[in-house]
Design a protein around this motif. Structure first.
Motif, mmCIF file in Angstrom:
data_model
loop_
_atom_site.group_PDB
_atom_site.id
_atom_site.type_symbol
_atom_site.label_atom_id
_atom_site.label_comp_id
_atom_site.label_asym_id
_atom_site.label_seq_id
_atom_site.Cartn_x
_atom_site.Cartn_y
_atom_site.Cartn_z
ATOM 1 N N ASP A 73 -7.067 6.828 4.990
ATOM 2 C CA ASP A 73 -7.272 5.515 4.391
ATOM 3 C C ASP A 73 -7.012 4.422 5.414
ATOM 4 O O ASP A 73 -5.880 4.147 5.757
ATOM 5 N N ARG A 74 -8.082 3.772 5.866
ATOM 6 C CA ARG A 74 -7.941 2.699 6.859
ATOM 7 C C ARG A 74 -8.363 1.339 6.305
ATOM 8 O O ARG A 74 -8.732 0.449 7.068
ATOM 9 N N LYS A 75 -8.259 1.158 5.004
ATOM 10 C CA LYS A 75 -8.693 -0.105 4.407
ATOM 11 C C LYS A 75 -7.595 -1.157 4.347
ATOM 12 O O LYS A 75 -7.839 -2.292 3.953
ATOM 13 N N TRP A 76 -6.385 -0.816 4.792
ATOM 14 C CA TRP A 76 -5.277 -1.744 4.611
ATOM 15 C C TRP A 76 -5.484 -3.118 5.236
ATOM 16 O O TRP A 76 -4.999 -4.109 4.666
ATOM 17 N N PRO A 77 -6.209 -3.294 6.336
ATOM 18 C CA PRO A 77 -6.399 -4.670 6.834
ATOM 19 C C PRO A 77 -7.136 -5.573 5.835
ATOM 20 O O PRO A 77 -7.010 -6.795 5.893
ATOM 21 N N ASP A 78 -7.888 -4.972 4.908
ATOM 22 C CA ASP A 78 -8.612 -5.757 3.906
ATOM 23 C C ASP A 78 -7.683 -6.451 2.915
ATOM 24 O O ASP A 78 -8.115 -7.358 2.197
ATOM 25 N N LYS A 112 1.703 5.142 0.302
ATOM 26 C CA LYS A 112 1.208 6.346 0.970
ATOM 27 C C LYS A 112 2.175 7.484 0.668
ATOM 28 O O LYS A 112 3.327 7.456 1.075
ATOM 29 N N PHE A 117 -2.372 8.752 4.340
ATOM 30 C CA PHE A 117 -2.312 7.656 5.307
ATOM 31 C C PHE A 117 -3.452 7.744 6.317
ATOM 32 O O PHE A 117 -4.124 6.752 6.599
ATOM 33 N N ARG A 118 -3.683 8.897 6.858
ATOM 34 C CA ARG A 118 -4.713 9.067 7.902
ATOM 35 C C ARG A 118 -6.126 8.883 7.362
ATOM 36 O O ARG A 118 -7.020 8.461 8.091
ATOM 37 N N PRO A 150 1.893 1.036 11.178
ATOM 38 C CA PRO A 150 1.642 -0.014 12.176
ATOM 39 C C PRO A 150 2.778 -1.040 12.216
ATOM 40 O O PRO A 150 3.336 -1.410 11.175
ATOM 41 N N GLU A 160 0.871 -1.175 0.000
ATOM 42 C CA GLU A 160 0.000 0.000 0.000
ATOM 43 C C GLU A 160 0.905 1.221 0.000
ATOM 44 O O GLU A 160 1.742 1.385 0.890
#
Length: 152
Positions: free
Chosen positions: A66-71, A57, A63-64, A93, A55
């Motif tokens: 977009d919180r879809k990275w766990p998908d 950034k 970065f702040r 993280p 991903e």
């Protein structure tokens, strides 16, 4: 805090990551849509068939927002964030790998833990990757026939 305007743009970061991956014997593509509808900025496969997703950034705001990275995690063995040189590394993280890149190359600052994907999913991701790469090679900038671009 770093100034966002000092960071390279996303396309430069992608270029640097792909050059780094080439040096690491990984074959990569950009903008690969996954079965869950998410689009990986970079997907790569190593000679063993392990899948890496990156991903990109290009700014703190990106970065702040977009919180879809766990998908992405269920579709890869390794997951990285790739950022520019001025990006604050402490925002990334701990469970994700970290690559710093620009238009000329990149470096792995932190390797992620391996989280192996199931064999059936690996096959599906590998086929999706291969079809995308083949279509891009064969059709370049021209649109592929509709029956060839369906990657489901």
């Amino acid at each position: 805090m770093a100034d966002d305007h000092l960071n390279p743009c996303a396309s430069d970061i992608c270029r640097g990551v792909l050059r780094l991956f080439g040096d690491m014997s990984l074959a990569g593509v950009t903008e690969m849509t996954l079965a869950n509808g998410r689009r990986a900025d970079i997907a790569a496969i190593c000679p063993k068939g392990e899948v890496t997703i990156v991903e990109v950034k290009s700014s703190i705001a990106d970065f702040r927002a977009d919180r879809k990275w766990p998908d992405y995690r269920p579709f890869c063995d390794y997951f990285y964030f790739a950022v520019g040189h001025g990006f604050p590394k402490d925002l990334i993280p701990d469970e994700a790998g970290l690559i710093v890149a620009d238009g000329f190359g990149g470096a792995v600052l932190r390797a992620p833990a391996k989280t192996p994907i199931a064999a059936a999913r690996r096959k599906a991701v590998t086929l999706r990757f291969a079809r995308l790469a083949a279509n891009r090679l064969n059709f370049g900038a021209e649109p592929a026939p509709a029956d060839l671009i369906s990657l489901s």
